[in-house]
Enzyme design. Sequence first.
Site, PDB file in Angstrom:
ATOM      1  N   GLN A 243      -7.698  -0.550   3.266  1.00 23.42           N
ATOM      2  CA  GLN A 243      -8.489  -1.169   4.338  1.00 23.42           C
ATOM      3  C   GLN A 243      -9.825  -1.732   3.854  1.00 23.42           C
ATOM      4  O   GLN A 243     -10.500  -2.420   4.605  1.00 23.42           O
ATOM      5  CB  GLN A 243      -8.746  -0.159   5.466  1.00 23.42           C
TER       6      GLN A 243
ATOM      7  N   GLY B 173       0.805  -1.220   0.000  1.00 27.71           N
ATOM      8  CA  GLY B 173       0.000   0.000   0.000  1.00 27.71           C
ATOM      9  C   GLY B 173       0.841   1.274   0.000  1.00 27.71           C
ATOM     10  O   GLY B 173       0.484   2.253  -0.666  1.00 27.71           O
TER      11      GLY B 173
ATOM     12  N   CYS C  13       1.083   1.435  11.771  1.00 27.34           N
ATOM     13  CA  CYS C  13       2.047   1.956  10.795  1.00 27.34           C
ATOM     14  C   CYS C  13       2.682   3.256  11.253  1.00 27.34           C
ATOM     15  O   CYS C  13       3.787   3.562  10.891  1.00 27.34           O
ATOM     16  CB  CYS C  13       1.376   2.192   9.454  1.00 27.34           C
TER      17      CYS C  13
ATOM     18  N   ALA D 232      -1.946  -6.785  -0.055  1.00 27.14           N
ATOM     19  CA  ALA D 232      -2.411  -8.156   0.206  1.00 27.14           C
ATOM     20  C   ALA D 232      -2.449  -8.520   1.687  1.00 27.14           C
ATOM     21  O   ALA D 232      -3.285  -9.317   2.108  1.00 27.14           O
ATOM     22  CB  ALA D 232      -1.531  -9.155  -0.550  1.00 27.14           C
ATOM     23  N   HIS D 233      -1.552  -7.922   2.507  1.00 26.98           N
ATOM     24  CA  HIS D 233      -1.514  -8.400   3.905  1.00 26.98           C
ATOM     25  C   HIS D 233      -2.716  -7.922   4.717  1.00 26.98           C
ATOM     26  O   HIS D 233      -2.871  -8.299   5.880  1.00 26.98           O
ATOM     27  CB  HIS D 233      -0.182  -8.058   4.582  1.00 26.98           C
TER      28      HIS D 233
HETATM   29  N1  PLP Z   1      -3.020   2.738   3.792  1.00 26.43           N
HETATM   30  C1  PLP Z   1      -3.734   2.317   4.842  1.00 26.43           C
HETATM   31  C2  PLP Z   1      -5.118   2.853   5.039  1.00 26.43           C
HETATM   32  C3  PLP Z   1      -3.200   1.384   5.729  1.00 26.43           C
HETATM   33  O1  PLP Z   1      -3.934   0.964   6.773  1.00 26.43           O
HETATM   34  C4  PLP Z   1      -1.882   0.907   5.518  1.00 26.43           C
HETATM   35  C5  PLP Z   1      -1.261  -0.044   6.475  1.00 26.43           C
HETATM   36  O2  PLP Z   1      -1.633  -0.124   7.597  1.00 26.43           O
HETATM   37  C6  PLP Z   1      -1.184   1.361   4.382  1.00 26.43           C
HETATM   38  C7  PLP Z   1      -1.784   2.275   3.549  1.00 26.43           C
HETATM   39  C8  PLP Z   1       0.200   0.867   4.071  1.00 26.43           C
HETATM   40  O3  PLP Z   1       0.142  -0.405   3.477  1.00 26.43           O
HETATM   41  P1  PLP Z   1       1.424  -1.364   3.470  1.00 26.43           P
HETATM   42  O4  PLP Z   1       1.591  -1.851   4.874  1.00 26.43           O
HETATM   43  O5  PLP Z   1       1.077  -2.448   2.516  1.00 26.43           O
HETATM   44  O6  PLP Z   1       2.565  -0.533   2.992  1.00 26.43           O
END
Ligand code: PLP
Length: 394
Positions: free
Chosen positions: A187, A78, A336, A208-209
Amino acid sequence: MLSAYLESCYENYFDYNATTPISVSCRNGISRAFDFFENPSSRHRRSGKAREIIRLAKKNMANVLGADPSNIFFTSGGTESNNWAIHSALSKYTNNPGQIISSSIEHPSVLSVLQWYCERFGFEVTLIEPTREGSVQVDEVLSSVQDNCQLVTIMAANNETGALQPIDEISKFLDSKGVAVHTDGVQIVGKRQIDVTKSKFDYFSFSAHKFYGPKGIGGLYCKNPETLVPLILGGGQEDGFRSGTENILGISGLAEAAAECLESGETWQNNSNNHKKYLLDRLTASNIEFKVNGSICPTKTLTNTINIQFIGYRAEALAFFLEHDSNHVVSLGSACSNNGNKILSHVLKAMKLTDKQCQSSMRISIGRYTSRRSVDNLVDTLKKALNHLASVDL
Ligand code: PLP
């Protein structure tokens, strides 16, 4: 079948918005790909099997999103997809920077890129504030659009509160106005039905996760691939838009996770809604004083997410007790953006919660392996934690 070890790990897990466990069929998808080690870009016939995995994954992901496979591009997840969409929409305007509209509750992988574009090139960012329920309002977004608006980027569902954002209406309205629309859909995939074509999005990010696939693989839907500006140059993989030998293991896992979203998405959504209702009923029946941050209406929020204040208590202390007493995992703000720093959630602050209310709040996110019994255990442990903390002399 899950092993007894995994079953016990999933039993007390209430942090599905941070990441989901890898499903059994996704595991099988990954291990099948061990045998196809050839480089998908090689010209020999044997590499065709690896190419076939990529083709299948694009087809499955396109089905989940209501798109054509030729509009799906794989990334590392993401964060990269959000960076890539914003870069693609804005890099042609760096000599003529205009307005960007976004919201104050976006993920840092959007907000920090916008900040960079502002500081570096002079774009002007209009950040729309959410209501107390955690959603931006369509009218406010649309009335903020100026003649020089070049990008609107608003997430589909918030990771901390689950609040759904009216990105569909916004995107349809802007479709004929020449303003690029990106949505961070990380999400929402697997939790609600999506049709990126009907919704008229220009860019849609996924990871994907968050839907029982592996970490480090995700992607971007792009309506007009010729607008993509590569972030990574090299050997010309992904039609020349994202170079680097493809992550075949991740892509194969994503193919299975996407297929499962289509098969069982609705069942998971109903189950999580039932568990959420049950959890709230049990908290009420236990005389626990709490307040949900945002709406609990299933048309306004993700059915798996509850952001909740335990009035008069520090959520950090409760989470510590839950984990040390019985290995329960919940979240304080977004995983995050935590990174070890004790910063109050920018999402809850934007919803006008006081510092004290933010400190009393935790996110409980449920998922495929949540059971009634696990909800019962969580509520019982919460009760124990609250009694324990109430009895501590300060
Ligand atoms: N956007 C949202 C709304 C998220 O919740 C997250 C991860 O928690 C991300 C982006 C980032 O995705 P990734 O962990 O695949 O980089």
